[in-house]
Design an enzyme around this catalytic site. Sequence first.
Site, PDB file in Angstrom:
ATOM      1  N   ASP A  32       3.161  -4.010   5.289  1.00 13.21           N
ATOM      2  CA  ASP A  32       4.410  -4.073   6.049  1.00 13.21           C
ATOM      3  C   ASP A  32       4.230  -3.790   7.537  1.00 13.21           C
ATOM      4  OD1 ASP A  32       3.813  -1.384   5.892  1.00 13.21           O
ATOM      5  OD2 ASP A  32       5.824  -0.749   5.315  1.00 13.21           O
ATOM      6  N   GLY A  37       8.499   5.396   2.116  1.00 10.56           N
ATOM      7  CA  GLY A  37       8.642   4.095   1.491  1.00 10.56           C
ATOM      8  C   GLY A  37       8.769   3.014   2.546  1.00 10.56           C
ATOM      9  N   ASP A  44       6.918  -1.231  -2.359  1.00  3.12           N
ATOM     10  CA  ASP A  44       7.266   0.188  -2.329  1.00  3.12           C
ATOM     11  C   ASP A  44       8.621   0.352  -1.640  1.00  3.12           C
ATOM     12  OD1 ASP A  44       6.957   2.899  -2.883  1.00  3.12           O
ATOM     13  OD2 ASP A  44       5.801   3.320  -1.077  1.00  3.12           O
TER      14      ASP A  44
END
Length: 383
Positions: A245, A305, A270
């Site tokens: 990410d 997260g 996640d």
Amino acid sequence: MTARSTHTLRGHILHPDGEFRPGSLSFGLQISGLTTEAAPADLYILPGFIDTHIHGGAGGDTMDGPAGIQKLARLHAQHGTTTLLPTTITHRWPEVLAALRGVREVMDAGGVVGGADIVGAHLEGPFISPGRLGAQPPHAVLPQPDLTAELLALDVIRAVTLAPELPGALELARALAGRGVRIGIGHTRADADTVSAFLHTLHELGARTCATHLYNAMGGIEGRTPGAAGALLADPHAFLEVILDSVHVHPTAFLLAHAAAPGRVLLITDAMRAAGLGDGPSELGGQPVTVQGGKATLADGTIAGSVLTLDVALRNAVRLGLPLPEVSRMLSAAPAASLGLTDRGELRVGLRADLTVLDADLNVKAVYVGGQAIPLQPTEAHA
């Protein structure tokens, strides 16, 4: 029972040999035909994405129970995910059991209409190291026989995360592996030798193993202290979850995993409940979270997260130079293999018609879950 109609898609189809070929794909619940013929050059037909580690999205969280699971399953289906494991967080034991029962309730009710297929839960915590909680709340506990018995009775866990250094971790891993559960190593302070020995024992039992978000909550790699991450990279059998990410893992670390473990890297989100909601305040396990610039953090700055979706992870990997067929494997075939799912993950006659169609810019244009079209629309996250 009403028979499903047969659909046909035309475009460049990703075959199991890793080659795109122009053609048509016919399907109902399962893929019934693949032909090679002239087809639009600006559509790519891929196996649906499989997310083995996902906490939430669209304001819903696995810990919320069925309503939260339905929200996250629908949100992520909009982004190409056709199969997922709702993932728990470390919490008080009654709350963990309630969340697992919620996953079972959704599955027993036939799944989520308009959402990804749910094939079980990922139990992340509470059997993790108190010294490597990451963003997990401080409710870690030791594995114990009575807790193991309660988990086995629920018969819903498909993947688990454990810290192998904990007393009782190996016994729990053996019991769950005997039920076909993938054993993940994560949120751990174990050294490389401990991790390698743990993996060796499980592989002798025929268990499937995995790194839970490789690199994160397990320390770094140095020449004389390779740590958990080094042991997992060096192991010839363990699959490796990576959160791609642009926040959790440096591009070079991702490329290292790809080079060290070809065919065994799987991309995960996640994702937390804030996925799809944009920047602003949110929550994780009862802890306040702030999302700013796509990065979710606790009040002390700990990464909490992600707000990732798998279509974004795909584009991130392609931007790093990986061919689309290799990235597709990380999103479909590898996660399917890591979970022992033999009915999906590739485009072959007889497999489930879980399909993700991309345009030339790798944006999601169509999604089918078990042959059923997911109506694509502007994100429902604010609904």
